[in-house]
Design a protein around this motif. Sequence first.
Motif, mmCIF file in Angstrom:
data_model
loop_
_atom_site.group_PDB
_atom_site.id
_atom_site.type_symbol
_atom_site.label_atom_id
_atom_site.label_comp_id
_atom_site.label_asym_id
_atom_site.label_seq_id
_atom_site.Cartn_x
_atom_site.Cartn_y
_atom_site.Cartn_z
ATOM 1 N N PHE A 105 43.831 44.697 37.561
ATOM 2 C CA PHE A 105 43.925 44.182 36.197
ATOM 3 C C PHE A 105 45.235 44.619 35.539
ATOM 4 O O PHE A 105 45.902 43.826 34.861
ATOM 5 N N GLU A 156 40.347 37.236 34.619
ATOM 6 C CA GLU A 156 40.665 38.631 34.926
ATOM 7 C C GLU A 156 40.028 39.578 33.909
ATOM 8 O O GLU A 156 39.585 40.673 34.273
ATOM 9 N N TYR A 192 37.348 42.542 34.814
ATOM 10 C CA TYR A 192 37.617 43.936 34.479
ATOM 11 C C TYR A 192 36.465 44.557 33.683
ATOM 12 O O TYR A 192 35.948 45.626 34.041
#
Length: 494
Positions: free
Chosen positions: A145, A213, A217
């Motif tokens: 990330f 993303e 995360y």
Amino acid sequence: RRKMNLKSERRGIHVDQSELLCKKGCGYYGNPAWQGFCSKCWREEYHKARQKQIQEDWELAERLQREEEEAYASSQSTQGAQSLTFSKFEEKKTNEKTRKVTTVKKFFTASSRAGAKKEIQEAKAPSPSIHRQASIETDRVSKEFIEFIRTYQKPGQDIYKQCKLFLDTMSHKRDLSIEEQSECAQDFYQNVADRLQTRWKVPPEKVEKAMDEVEKYIMTRQYKYVFCPETTDDEKKDLAVQKRIRALHWVTPQMLCVPVSEEIPEVSDMVVKAITDIIEMDSKRVPRDKLACITKCSKHIFNAIKITKNEPASADDFLPTLIYIVLKGNPPRLQSNIQYITRFCNPSRLMTGEDGYYFTNLCCAVAFIEKLDAQSLNLSQEDFDRFMTGQTSPKKQESDSFSPDVCLGVKQMCKSLDLLSQLNERQERIVSEAKKLEKDLIDWTDGITKEVEEIVEKYPLEIKPKSQALAAIDSENVENDKLPPPLQPQVYAG
């Protein structure tokens, strides 16, 4: 006639494509967990119901306060009476809600609650290997990330700051209900997407990639707190669905009108891959990865149908086959995974695209399995009850004719002999029908011949003698004498 039978057989399984859409008519996919609404419309309805409930609570608090004040004024002798304030009402209501939640904490006293909680956590703590695996995966996702947001420069720094703030906020909201935590996550997704579009002017395709993303995360870190929490009945639903699928082990592809022939090796491989993908969904921690497993499973189903039918599959072929795959695979914690995806997946994925379409079909398949009855399978109620109780089975049990030591080749040979026997019966039936057709043709020819003879006999053909030819066309015309003589040709010289 065969097509009409198939349509009648599928009347219990067929789902119109319009039924997959939001029932408010916004054009997005709906979801049974959202009562048929899409994520956006469901949140609007949820907020309306929530505001209504808050208003009702305020009115109830004011009424109780008035009643308590009146009771206090009427009983001056009682010095210790106190009015019921709104804070007391809120405290009482919170206690009532807490009592409704069935948890392990109810079985312990207040004095020993701290020690009991520690014992519960120790008893539920996973093995060190699982802790180590989770830590490794969390660290890996965090590094990926950070590497990703570096490509976004200043917007990436803002994204990282917002994610850290959200995770810190959620760590202090563990006592909230799972619905409220889901609401917080959905608000966070919306705020981050709006921030990227309005403040940082990021293109839509990059926003979608960034949101994937972000979801990966934060949900990797939140997974152990929000997946199948104790405060919900997700585990109870999982056990009920698993028990239901086990009770339906006798359902055959023919009953569901599944257009897939597992006798074809390539099709059989596709079915195995589809089952593997739907089972693998439980091992993923990110909602998007779970959706990807559903999508891969669905694509294997479409390929299996295409190979079997030698033509592209339709929606009417896909849903029965998906039901069959779920029955055959019996995926673990199916309802928990569906609820987890519904609560914490980026809503744009569930509302549009192929992921949303396949996920909605999976929800429909599970709902069909839960309500499956004799009419859905075109069975009599007596046969359905016998199959459900295990008194009989529509499948041929190989264990009755083969011992466990018999090799696979012998079983395959016996299966081939059985198939040849069926082909022989089919060939004899074809020959019999061909002879019957030949007899019908002969009888038809004889009947036509007899009818022609009867007509000829009834209406015989009479040939009249030929009349004498006339010398000239006007020879019998008496008025010819009055006609002028014919013109004679004249020859002109040179």
